[in-house]
Design a protein around this motif. Structure first.
Motif, mmCIF file in Angstrom:
data_model
loop_
_atom_site.group_PDB
_atom_site.id
_atom_site.type_symbol
_atom_site.label_atom_id
_atom_site.label_comp_id
_atom_site.label_asym_id
_atom_site.label_seq_id
_atom_site.Cartn_x
_atom_site.Cartn_y
_atom_site.Cartn_z
ATOM 1 N N LYS A 72 -6.561 1.225 -2.867
ATOM 2 C CA LYS A 72 -7.126 0.662 -4.091
ATOM 3 C C LYS A 72 -8.418 -0.069 -3.739
ATOM 4 C CE LYS A 72 -2.614 -0.342 -6.206
ATOM 5 N NZ LYS A 72 -2.723 0.636 -7.304
ATOM 6 N N ALA A 116 -9.274 -3.850 -7.878
ATOM 7 C CA ALA A 116 -8.002 -3.415 -8.455
ATOM 8 C C ALA A 116 -6.843 -4.223 -7.875
ATOM 9 C CB ALA A 116 -7.795 -1.924 -8.194
ATOM 10 N N GLU A 146 1.838 3.224 -5.581
ATOM 11 C CA GLU A 146 0.686 3.585 -6.409
ATOM 12 C C GLU A 146 0.420 2.507 -7.458
ATOM 13 O OE1 GLU A 146 -0.933 7.190 -9.326
ATOM 14 O OE2 GLU A 146 1.116 7.239 -8.559
ATOM 15 N N HIS A 178 0.805 -1.224 0.000
ATOM 16 C CA HIS A 178 0.000 0.000 0.000
ATOM 17 C C HIS A 178 0.840 1.277 0.000
ATOM 18 C CE1 HIS A 178 -0.343 -1.239 4.495
ATOM 19 N NE2 HIS A 178 0.724 -0.485 4.354
ATOM 20 N N TRP A 222 -1.418 4.457 -0.418
ATOM 21 C CA TRP A 222 -2.314 4.399 -1.575
ATOM 22 C C TRP A 222 -3.418 3.390 -1.317
ATOM 23 C CZ3 TRP A 222 -2.089 7.615 -5.702
ATOM 24 C CH2 TRP A 222 -0.940 8.414 -5.801
ATOM 25 N N THR A 267 -8.100 4.680 -7.528
ATOM 26 C CA THR A 267 -6.882 4.536 -6.730
ATOM 27 C C THR A 267 -6.470 5.922 -6.263
ATOM 28 O OG1 THR A 267 -6.118 2.542 -7.865
ATOM 29 C CG2 THR A 267 -4.445 3.884 -6.787
#
Length: 257
Positions: free
Chosen positions: A196, A200, A133, A130, A194, A175
Motif C-alpha cells: 500500500k 493508504a 489486502e 501486509h 500486499w 494497492t
C-alpha cells in the motif's frame, strides 16, 4: 524477510491458495531463521521493543505472534501477553517457548477477535498487516479490543521496497499484491504480500479511529555490525520496514479527569 526469487504476478492466480503463505508448512524453518537473523533479531524486534517502551504490568496482545519471540521478550519485560496467530504449527512452537500455560489462540486476523472490548493496553502487530489486502476490518477489531488510551504498535514492509520489488514497477498509489518464493533451509515456499502507499496506510489507521503518534524508520542494532557486516550496511542505508505507533484517543471521561 529474505526474498530470493521474484516470480510473475500471474503466479498469484495459478498457485494453490492453500500453499500461499502457508506457515504451517515451514514453521520450524521460519522460527529458526527468525531467531537470530539480521532483519528480525537485530532490527525489527529491537525496534518494536524500543517503541513499546516500559511495558511492565501492561496487557499486550501479540497479533500474529508466530513462534513467540516478541511475546517472550515482552513477557521478560513484565508484560502480560496474549498471543494469536493463524498458524497452529507456529503456535505449537510458541507454546514450547512460552510454556504450557501461555495464553495462545489460533485466530485469523481477518476474523473477529475472541476478546471483549478494551481487553488490552497495547497491541503489537509485527510484520503481519501486509498479508492483508483490506486493513479496515482488522484495524477496527484491534481498535475495539484496546482500552481508551491504548496503543497499536505495528511494523510492515516499507512501501518503497515493495514498490521496487516488481519489474515493471506497479502504480505506487495503488494497492497491489506481489509474490515471491521464500527459501528457508533449502525449502522454497510461495508467498503473497500486499503493498500500500504510505497515505493508504495512515488513512486506514485514522479511519479505524487511531491517532498517529509515531512513524519510524529505525537503524539496526549496532551489535549487528560485526556479525553481519555487509547486511548491516545495506540495512543501515536502505528502507526495509516501516514502524508505527497508533494511539486510541482517551475517552471523554478520561480526558475530563
Amino acid at each position: 524477510m529474505d526474498r530470493v526469487t521474484n516470480v510473475p504476478e500471474s503466479f498469484a492466480q495459478s498457485a494453490d491458495r492453500d500453499q500461499v503463505n502457508n506457515y504451517d508448512s515451514f514453521a520450524e524453518a521460519y522460527s529458526t531463521e527468525n531467531e537470530n537473523s539480521l532483519a528480525n533479531a537485530y532490527y525489527e524486534r529491537p525496534a518494536m521493543l524500543a517503541l513499546a517502551g516500559d511495558v511492565a504490568g501492561r496487557r499486550i496482545l501479540d497479533a500474529g505472534c508466530g513462534s513467540g519471540p516478541l511475546s517472550a521478550a515482552l513477557r521478560d519485560c513484565g508484560a502480560v501477553v496474549t498471543g494469536i496467530d493463524s498458524s497452529a504449527a507456529m503456535l505449537a512452537l510458541a507454546r514450547r517457548r512460552l510454556g504450557g500455560d501461555a495464553d495462545l489462540h489460533v485466530v485469523d486476523l481477518s476474523d473477529p477477535l475472541p476478546f471483549p472490548d478494551g481487553a488490552f493496553d497495547d497491541v503489537v502487530a509485527s510484520l503481519v498487516l501486509h498479508y492483508l489486502e483490506d486493513w479496515g476490518p482488522t484495524l477496527a477489531e484491534l481498535r475495539r479490543v484496546l482500552r481508551p488510551g491504548g496503543r497499536l504498535i505495528a511494523s510492515v514492509d516499507h512501501p518503497f521496497v515493495a514498490y521496487t520489488f516488481q519489474d515493471p514497477r506497479p502504480d505506487y498509489f495503488a494497492t497491489t499484491s506481489y509474490t515471491f518464493d521464500w527459501r528457508l533451509n533449502g525449502q522454497s515456499t510461495p508467498m503473497r504480500l500486499w503493498r500500500k502507499p504510505l497515505h493508504a496506510m495512515t488513512d486506514a489507521f485514522t479511519t479505524a479511529g487511531f491517532r498517529l503518534a509515531i512513524i519510524s524508520e529505525p537503524q539496526p542494532d549496532p551489535a549487528a555490525r560485526e556479525l553481519f557486516p555487509e547486511g548491516f550496511h545495506n540495512l543501515s542505508s536502505n528502507p526495509t520496514f516501516l514502524f508505527f505507533v497508533l494511539e486510541v484517543p482517551p475517552s471523554d471521561a478520561s480526558s475530563d479527569g
